[in-house]
Design a protein around this motif. Structure first.
Motif, PDB file in Angstrom:
ATOM      1  N   GLY A 114     -12.881  -8.889 -17.684  1.00 38.96           N
ATOM      2  CA  GLY A 114     -13.662  -7.825 -17.057  1.00 38.96           C
ATOM      3  C   GLY A 114     -15.159  -7.962 -17.257  1.00 38.96           C
ATOM      4  O   GLY A 114     -15.942  -7.310 -16.576  1.00 38.96           O
ATOM      5  N   SER A 115     -15.583  -8.798 -18.194  1.00 45.25           N
ATOM      6  CA  SER A 115     -17.004  -9.036 -18.402  1.00 45.25           C
ATOM      7  C   SER A 115     -17.499  -9.969 -17.294  1.00 45.25           C
ATOM      8  O   SER A 115     -16.899 -11.009 -17.035  1.00 45.25           O
ATOM      9  N   VAL A 116     -18.590  -9.601 -16.650  1.00 47.34           N
ATOM     10  CA  VAL A 116     -19.174 -10.428 -15.599  1.00 47.34           C
ATOM     11  C   VAL A 116     -20.683 -10.470 -15.817  1.00 47.34           C
ATOM     12  O   VAL A 116     -21.317  -9.436 -15.971  1.00 47.34           O
ATOM     13  N   GLY A 117     -21.225 -11.672 -15.851  1.00 49.68           N
ATOM     14  CA  GLY A 117     -22.663 -11.849 -16.016  1.00 49.68           C
ATOM     15  C   GLY A 117     -22.967 -13.280 -16.378  1.00 49.68           C
ATOM     16  O   GLY A 117     -22.076 -14.126 -16.446  1.00 49.68           O
ATOM     17  N   GLN A 118     -24.240 -13.543 -16.587  1.00 53.14           N
ATOM     18  CA  GLN A 118     -24.607 -14.850 -17.105  1.00 53.14           C
ATOM     19  C   GLN A 118     -24.196 -14.888 -18.572  1.00 53.14           C
ATOM     20  O   GLN A 118     -24.318 -13.900 -19.293  1.00 53.14           O
ATOM     21  N   CYS A 119     -23.716 -16.015 -19.002  1.00 52.28           N
ATOM     22  CA  CYS A 119     -23.220 -16.172 -20.358  1.00 52.28           C
ATOM     23  C   CYS A 119     -24.362 -16.600 -21.278  1.00 52.28           C
ATOM     24  O   CYS A 119     -25.098 -17.521 -20.957  1.00 52.28           O
ATOM     25  N   THR A 120     -24.509 -15.917 -22.408  1.00 49.48           N
ATOM     26  CA  THR A 120     -25.490 -16.343 -23.401  1.00 49.48           C
ATOM     27  C   THR A 120     -24.908 -17.482 -24.220  1.00 49.48           C
ATOM     28  O   THR A 120     -23.828 -17.357 -24.788  1.00 49.48           O
ATOM     29  N   PHE A 121     -25.624 -18.593 -24.263  1.00 44.98           N
ATOM     30  CA  PHE A 121     -25.244 -19.724 -25.097  1.00 44.98           C
ATOM     31  C   PHE A 121     -25.922 -19.561 -26.463  1.00 44.98           C
ATOM     32  O   PHE A 121     -27.123 -19.288 -26.520  1.00 44.98           O
ATOM     33  N   GLN A 122     -25.169 -19.741 -27.521  1.00 40.71           N
ATOM     34  CA  GLN A 122     -25.746 -19.783 -28.867  1.00 40.71           C
ATOM     35  C   GLN A 122     -25.902 -21.252 -29.211  1.00 40.71           C
ATOM     36  O   GLN A 122     -24.939 -21.918 -29.584  1.00 40.71           O
ATOM     37  N   LEU A 123     -27.100 -21.781 -29.022  1.00 41.58           N
ATOM     38  CA  LEU A 123     -27.363 -23.213 -29.144  1.00 41.58           C
ATOM     39  C   LEU A 123     -27.794 -23.568 -30.560  1.00 41.58           C
ATOM     40  O   LEU A 123     -28.722 -22.958 -31.109  1.00 41.58           O
ATOM     41  N   ARG A 124     -27.131 -24.545 -31.129  1.00 37.78           N
ATOM     42  CA  ARG A 124     -27.455 -25.041 -32.464  1.00 37.78           C
ATOM     43  C   ARG A 124     -27.380 -26.566 -32.434  1.00 37.78           C
ATOM     44  O   ARG A 124     -26.376 -27.117 -31.967  1.00 37.78           O
ATOM     45  N   ALA A 125     -28.431 -27.228 -32.892  1.00 37.90           N
ATOM     46  CA  ALA A 125     -28.477 -28.691 -32.899  1.00 37.90           C
ATOM     47  C   ALA A 125     -28.352 -29.205 -34.331  1.00 37.90           C
ATOM     48  O   ALA A 125     -28.971 -28.672 -35.242  1.00 37.90           O
ATOM     49  N   VAL A 126     -27.556 -30.235 -34.512  1.00 39.62           N
ATOM     50  CA  VAL A 126     -27.393 -30.857 -35.820  1.00 39.62           C
ATOM     51  C   VAL A 126     -28.649 -31.634 -36.205  1.00 39.62           C
ATOM     52  O   VAL A 126     -29.038 -31.681 -37.361  1.00 39.62           O
ATOM     53  N   GLU A 127     -29.292 -32.236 -35.230  1.00 41.70           N
ATOM     54  CA  GLU A 127     -30.572 -32.902 -35.410  1.00 41.70           C
ATOM     55  C   GLU A 127     -31.413 -32.579 -34.174  1.00 41.70           C
ATOM     56  O   GLU A 127     -30.895 -32.010 -33.217  1.00 41.70           O
ATOM     57  N   PRO A 128     -32.712 -32.880 -34.162  1.00 41.04           N
ATOM     58  CA  PRO A 128     -33.518 -32.525 -32.995  1.00 41.04           C
ATOM     59  C   PRO A 128     -32.950 -33.131 -31.700  1.00 41.04           C
ATOM     60  O   PRO A 128     -32.634 -34.311 -31.649  1.00 41.04           O
ATOM     61  N   VAL A 129     -32.808 -32.274 -30.693  1.00 44.35           N
ATOM     62  CA  VAL A 129     -32.280 -32.698 -29.389  1.00 44.35           C
ATOM     63  C   VAL A 129     -33.131 -32.044 -28.302  1.00 44.35           C
ATOM     64  O   VAL A 129     -33.336 -30.823 -28.319  1.00 44.35           O
ATOM     65  N   ARG A 130     -33.582 -32.831 -27.347  1.00 43.90           N
ATOM     66  CA  ARG A 130     -34.358 -32.312 -26.213  1.00 43.90           C
ATOM     67  C   ARG A 130     -33.393 -31.886 -25.112  1.00 43.90           C
ATOM     68  O   ARG A 130     -32.514 -32.650 -24.712  1.00 43.90           O
ATOM     69  N   VAL A 131     -33.567 -30.651 -24.632  1.00 41.09           N
ATOM     70  CA  VAL A 131     -32.755 -30.133 -23.530  1.00 41.09           C
ATOM     71  C   VAL A 131     -33.673 -29.726 -22.385  1.00 41.09           C
ATOM     72  O   VAL A 131     -34.862 -29.471 -22.587  1.00 41.09           O
ATOM     73  N   TYR A 132     -33.071 -29.653 -21.195  1.00 38.76           N
ATOM     74  CA  TYR A 132     -33.814 -29.327 -19.981  1.00 38.76           C
ATOM     75  C   TYR A 132     -33.086 -28.222 -19.227  1.00 38.76           C
ATOM     76  O   TYR A 132     -31.845 -28.154 -19.250  1.00 38.76           O
ATOM     77  N   ALA A 133     -33.853 -27.397 -18.531  1.00 39.84           N
ATOM     78  CA  ALA A 133     -33.233 -26.410 -17.640  1.00 39.84           C
ATOM     79  C   ALA A 133     -32.396 -27.176 -16.621  1.00 39.84           C
ATOM     80  O   ALA A 133     -32.809 -28.219 -16.113  1.00 39.84           O
ATOM     81  N   GLY A 134     -31.201 -26.711 -16.361  1.00 39.18           N
ATOM     82  CA  GLY A 134     -30.309 -27.360 -15.419  1.00 39.18           C
ATOM     83  C   GLY A 134     -29.333 -28.338 -16.050  1.00 39.18           C
ATOM     84  O   GLY A 134     -28.439 -28.835 -15.369  1.00 39.18           O
ATOM     85  N   ASP A 135     -29.496 -28.631 -17.356  1.00 39.36           N
ATOM     86  CA  ASP A 135     -28.540 -29.513 -18.031  1.00 39.36           C
ATOM     87  C   ASP A 135     -27.147 -28.890 -18.005  1.00 39.36           C
ATOM     88  O   ASP A 135     -26.985 -27.689 -18.235  1.00 39.36           O
ATOM     89  N   ARG A 136     -26.145 -29.714 -17.749  1.00 39.99           N
ATOM     90  CA  ARG A 136     -24.749 -29.276 -17.820  1.00 39.99           C
ATOM     91  C   ARG A 136     -24.295 -29.401 -19.271  1.00 39.99           C
ATOM     92  O   ARG A 136     -23.748 -30.406 -19.688  1.00 39.99           O
TER      93      ARG A 136
END
Length: 177
Positions: A114-136
């Motif tokens: 029943g929950s509908v919306g954008q999902c909040t990701f709780q992002l945690r990196a083990v070491e530095p990682v570069r991410v980009y908008a649109g990454d799958r």
């Protein structure tokens, strides 16, 4: 019972689950790929508190990407709006992100029916990682239910963008009850 990829596409077309925007090339054998939205948030306090609203900052991910540091939790969100009144969505990292040491949905992977919306990701990196908008970075699976269905009507319903914790509202509700 987990839906197969073709069943996910079929149930989305029937309106029994929400995946918007939907793209057939994101359908996997048992899941659907979710993309990282353009905004990240992180907490700015030295100590996080379950009984208080925690200060946080939001930033737009620049074109050159953003480096996730291992010493903090970041909140991102799916571009896609997801949910279902018929199935339970479960969010996990895609294996490619996991192999870089990126946890996408640290421990709260179950999305209530029943929950509908954008999902909040709780992002945690083990070491530095570069991410980009649109990454799958994530994938959602849909699971059948058994028993009477009670639809979610909680504090994160209809979320847009990364949502900081609202656990402090639970304590406030206990005090007034």
């Amino acid at each position: 019972m987990i839906l197969t990829g073709p069943d996910i596409a079929f149930e989305q077309a029937r309106g029994r689950l929400t995946l918007q925007p939907f793209s057939g090339d994101r359908v996997q054998p048992n899941s659907y790929d979710l993309t990282l939205g353009p905004t990240l948030a992180y907490y700015t306090g030295d100590v996080l508190d379950t009984r208080a609203e925690n200060p946080h900052r939001e930033i737009e991910i620049p074109a050159e990407g953003f480096v996730l540091r291992p010493d903090r939790i970041y909140l991102g969100s799916s571009v896609e709006e997801i949910g279902s009144n018929h199935y339970v969505p479960i969010i996990r990292a895609r294996s490619g992100a996991a192999r870089l040491g990126v946890f996408v949905h640290v421990t709260a992977d179950l999305i209530d029916i029943g929950s509908v919306g954008q999902c909040t990701f709780q992002l945690r990196a083990v070491e530095p990682v570069r991410v980009y908008a649109g990454d799958r970075l994530a994938q959602v699976t849909f699971w059948g239910v058994q028993g009477d269905i009670v639809l979610y009507d909680g504090k994160y319903q209809g979320s847009r963008g990364p949502q900081p914790s609202r656990i402090h509202q639970d304590a406030a509700a206990q005090v007034t009850a």
